[in-house]
Design a protein around this motif. Structure first.
Motif, mmCIF file in Angstrom:
data_model
loop_
_atom_site.group_PDB
_atom_site.id
_atom_site.type_symbol
_atom_site.label_atom_id
_atom_site.label_comp_id
_atom_site.label_asym_id
_atom_site.label_seq_id
_atom_site.Cartn_x
_atom_site.Cartn_y
_atom_site.Cartn_z
ATOM 1 N N VAL A 38 0.847 -1.185 0.000
ATOM 2 C CA VAL A 38 0.000 0.000 0.000
ATOM 3 C C VAL A 38 0.887 1.242 0.000
ATOM 4 N N THR A 39 0.549 2.202 -0.845
ATOM 5 C CA THR A 39 1.192 3.508 -0.822
ATOM 6 C C THR A 39 0.158 4.515 -0.358
ATOM 7 N N ILE A 40 0.527 5.305 0.654
ATOM 8 C CA ILE A 40 -0.387 6.307 1.196
ATOM 9 C C ILE A 40 0.239 7.688 1.025
ATOM 10 N N TYR A 41 -0.498 8.581 0.385
ATOM 11 C CA TYR A 41 -0.099 9.979 0.289
ATOM 12 C C TYR A 41 -0.802 10.729 1.419
ATOM 13 N N THR A 42 -0.052 11.403 2.258
ATOM 14 C CA THR A 42 -0.645 12.148 3.366
ATOM 15 C C THR A 42 -0.650 13.636 3.045
ATOM 16 N N PHE A 43 -1.701 14.305 3.499
ATOM 17 C CA PHE A 43 -1.850 15.726 3.228
ATOM 18 C C PHE A 43 -1.795 16.577 4.487
ATOM 19 N N ASP A 44 -1.385 15.980 5.591
ATOM 20 C CA ASP A 44 -1.125 16.756 6.792
ATOM 21 C C ASP A 44 -0.111 16.016 7.662
ATOM 22 N N GLU A 45 0.610 16.764 8.448
ATOM 23 C CA GLU A 45 1.710 16.214 9.249
ATOM 24 C C GLU A 45 1.224 15.208 10.290
ATOM 25 N N LEU A 46 0.084 15.476 10.919
ATOM 26 C CA LEU A 46 -0.434 14.577 11.948
ATOM 27 C C LEU A 46 -0.712 13.181 11.374
ATOM 28 N N SER A 47 -1.346 13.127 10.217
ATOM 29 C CA SER A 47 -1.624 11.835 9.574
ATOM 30 C C SER A 47 -0.331 11.087 9.275
ATOM 31 N N LYS A 48 0.638 11.790 8.717
ATOM 32 C CA LYS A 48 1.913 11.165 8.364
ATOM 33 C C LYS A 48 2.592 10.557 9.588
ATOM 34 N N GLU A 49 2.677 11.333 10.660
ATOM 35 C CA GLU A 49 3.351 10.849 11.870
ATOM 36 C C GLU A 49 2.645 9.633 12.468
ATOM 37 N N TYR A 50 1.337 9.665 12.519
ATOM 38 C CA TYR A 50 0.600 8.549 13.099
ATOM 39 C C TYR A 50 0.685 7.302 12.214
ATOM 40 N N LEU A 51 0.569 7.482 10.907
ATOM 41 C CA LEU A 51 0.658 6.332 9.992
ATOM 42 C C LEU A 51 2.015 5.649 10.071
ATOM 43 N N GLU A 52 3.065 6.420 10.237
ATOM 44 C CA GLU A 52 4.403 5.828 10.375
ATOM 45 C C GLU A 52 4.483 4.925 11.597
ATOM 46 N N ILE A 53 3.750 5.259 12.639
ATOM 47 C CA ILE A 53 3.714 4.423 13.842
ATOM 48 C C ILE A 53 2.836 3.198 13.623
ATOM 49 N N VAL A 54 1.638 3.417 13.108
ATOM 50 C CA VAL A 54 0.670 2.322 12.930
ATOM 51 C C VAL A 54 1.183 1.252 11.971
ATOM 52 N N PHE A 55 1.808 1.654 10.870
ATOM 53 C CA PHE A 55 2.214 0.716 9.834
ATOM 54 C C PHE A 55 3.732 0.536 9.771
ATOM 55 N N GLU A 56 4.389 0.701 10.896
ATOM 56 C CA GLU A 56 5.851 0.666 10.956
ATOM 57 C C GLU A 56 6.456 -0.597 10.331
ATOM 58 N N SER A 57 5.936 -1.745 10.622
ATOM 59 C CA SER A 57 6.537 -2.994 10.133
ATOM 60 C C SER A 57 5.693 -3.648 9.040
ATOM 61 N N LYS A 58 4.882 -2.880 8.372
ATOM 62 C CA LYS A 58 3.996 -3.399 7.329
ATOM 63 C C LYS A 58 4.479 -2.953 5.951
ATOM 64 N N PRO A 59 4.004 -3.614 4.894
ATOM 65 C CA PRO A 59 4.400 -3.216 3.529
ATOM 66 C C PRO A 59 3.634 -1.975 3.074
ATOM 67 N N VAL A 60 3.847 -0.883 3.806
ATOM 68 C CA VAL A 60 3.148 0.373 3.545
ATOM 69 C C VAL A 60 4.188 1.469 3.344
ATOM 70 N N LYS A 61 4.059 2.178 2.238
ATOM 71 C CA LYS A 61 4.941 3.310 1.954
ATOM 72 C C LYS A 61 4.137 4.587 2.183
ATOM 73 N N ILE A 62 4.663 5.470 3.015
ATOM 74 C CA ILE A 62 3.974 6.712 3.355
ATOM 75 C C ILE A 62 4.739 7.867 2.728
ATOM 76 N N ILE A 63 4.030 8.644 1.922
ATOM 77 C CA ILE A 63 4.648 9.749 1.203
ATOM 78 C C ILE A 63 4.026 11.060 1.659
ATOM 79 N N ASN A 64 4.875 11.991 2.010
ATOM 80 C CA ASN A 64 4.469 13.318 2.443
ATOM 81 C C ASN A 64 4.029 14.112 1.217
ATOM 82 N N ALA A 65 2.732 14.243 1.007
ATOM 83 C CA ALA A 65 2.233 14.944 -0.173
ATOM 84 C C ALA A 65 1.856 16.392 0.110
ATOM 85 N N PHE A 66 1.975 16.832 1.336
ATOM 86 C CA PHE A 66 1.591 18.219 1.633
ATOM 87 C C PHE A 66 2.674 19.220 1.291
#
Length: 87
Positions: A38-66
């Motif tokens: 899963v690739t997730i584009y985040t549009f706010d800092e709070l979402s990005k920070e929390y997603l990095e914690i929730v999906f830390e060891s999962k096949p999830v790529k989090i991209i700062n889109a803001f």
């Protein structure tokens, strides 16, 4: 049975407005499509920070889109890597 499930790339975006629904959706994707990523584009800092914690060891790529410079670059990469299922 699990090996017969194809690998699918899921792409979504997050804002804090629908954050909990999005997290549950991604968790379900990972549960029912364990070979996928899963690739997730985040549009706010709070979402990005929390997603990095929730999906830390999962096949999830989090991209700062803001950051406006990264939006164009990352969106162009996304479009160039799409397949017919994603189009």
């Amino acid at each position: 049975m699990e090996n017969s499930i194809p690998k699918i790339r899921f792409i979504t975006y997050f804002t804090s407005d629908y954050f909990y629904i999005g997290v549950v959706s991604v968790q379900r994707i990972l549960r029912y499509h364990p070979q996928s990523c899963v690739t997730i584009y985040t549009f706010d800092e709070l979402s990005k920070e929390y997603l990095e914690i929730v999906f830390e060891s999962k096949p999830v790529k989090i991209i700062n889109a803001f950051d406006s410079a990264s939006i164009k670059s990352n969106f162009d990469k996304l479009l160039s890597n799409r397949n017919s299922l994603e189009a």
